[in-house]
Design an enzyme around this catalytic site. Structure first.
Site: not given
Length: 325
Positions: A30, A48, A110, A190
């Site tokens: 996107g 990727d 992550n 966050h």
């Protein structure tokens, strides 16, 4: 080797070159599509593990460029065809979300992924490129990258606009109006450490003061967002809001205009040295808090201080717990 453009007097030329790590995924693709259709760069490198998916995305997006009548951006698939160094590295790679998983497990996954791709980040960013992280928890990952890489902290920025968007949406629901009519900003960490600026809410451009009950309902709404999203078990993050926000952020960075982003707090008096969301500007090729970033109430400043301390401690603990090798 690609020459870096510098965001300064000639800001409209930045970024000339962009690399998107994790471009096969929903968010990464996107972002590539948004940058390509907005003529935001000369070259966009897509990297990727799933190169076949990258090839398909490149074909599709290049045909969308024809529909949009845009032709500035060249799409380069794979590390072999991408520029050696770029003006902007966008890290969209993320570990898959586990339904009903613990947020700390997501952080650990992550962090492990970030450690694996850090050499690619360092190579692509070189000595001058900006690194924008999209994966969550973004503030902790930014702090981890600062501690474990050669990228200087004033070249690291985290995407964090979605918290402000969700605040605006929540206020709209409470007031019964479109969130597009609402203005509002969330700073801090966050997640549960976010700090809404209640004194800066607007509706149709005019200041609007929420009463205590309205604030409670809005706070309940925004703090419950992650649980509601996880209950849907989509297996992904926000695939449309984030790419659109990233393109907007890059436009603000190019123009040198303030925008909310996760930024290094180094040098801010009485705030722990880490990363939190503040009004942010890009100047002379570096990212810093805006001049008036801390022109806030004492209550908000306390919230920001607490958020910065939380990010610093959590990042240190998570890195210490990360398996070696």
């Amino acid at each position: 080797m690609t020459t870096h453009a510098t965001a300064d007097a000639e800001t409209s030329t930045w970024p000339r070159t962009v690399a998107v790590i994790g471009a096969a995924g929903l968010i990464g693709a996107g972002v590539v599509e948004g940058l390509a259709l907005s003529d935001a760069a000369d070259t966009i490198g897509l990297t990727d593990l799933r190169e076949n998916v990258l090839q398909a995305h490149a074909i599709d997006i290049s045909e969308a460029q024809i529909l949009a009548g845009t032709d500035r951006a060249r799409l380069a698939v794979g590390e072999e065809t991408a520029p050696d160094e770029v003006d902007l590295v966008i890290v969209a790679a993320s570990a898959p979300e586990t339904p009903d998983g613990d947020r700390r497990d997501f952080l650990r996954d992550n962090l492990q992924l970030l450690r694996k791709i850090t050499p690619s980040i360092e190579r692509l960013a070189g000595a001058e490129g900006i690194v924008m992280l999209l994966s969550n928890p973004v503030d902790i990952l930014c702090e981890a990258l600062r501690r474990t890489s050669s990228v200087t902290p004033d070249r690291i920025v985290g995407y964090s606009v979605n918290d402000s968007i969700r605040l605006r949406a929540a206020i709209g629901r409470v007031l019964g109006v479109s969130g597009a009519r609402v203005g509002g900003l969330v700073l801090g960490e966050h997640g549960d450490g976010q700090v809404p600026l209640w004194d800066n809410i607007t509706v149709d451009g005019a200041p609007y003061e929420l009463d205590a009950e309205q604030r409670r309902l809005v706070q309940e709404d925004i703090l419950g967002w992650f649980a509601r999203w996880s209950a849907l078990k989509p297996g992904r993050s926000s695939g449309w809001t984030t790419p659109r926000g990233v393109v907007a952020d890059i436009g603000s960075m190019s123009a040198g205009t303030p925008h909310p982003a996760c930024v290094w707090t180094g040098g801010i008096e009485s705030v722990a040295d880490s990363f939190i969301t503040l009004p942010t500007v890009m100047e002379h090729g570096r990212i810093r808090p805006a001049d008036d970033a801390l022109a806030v109430s004492s209550e908000v400043r306390q919230g920001l201080q607490k958020a910065a301390e939380s990010v610093a401690v959590t990042a240190a603990d998570a890195l210490a717990d990360l398996p070696t090798g």
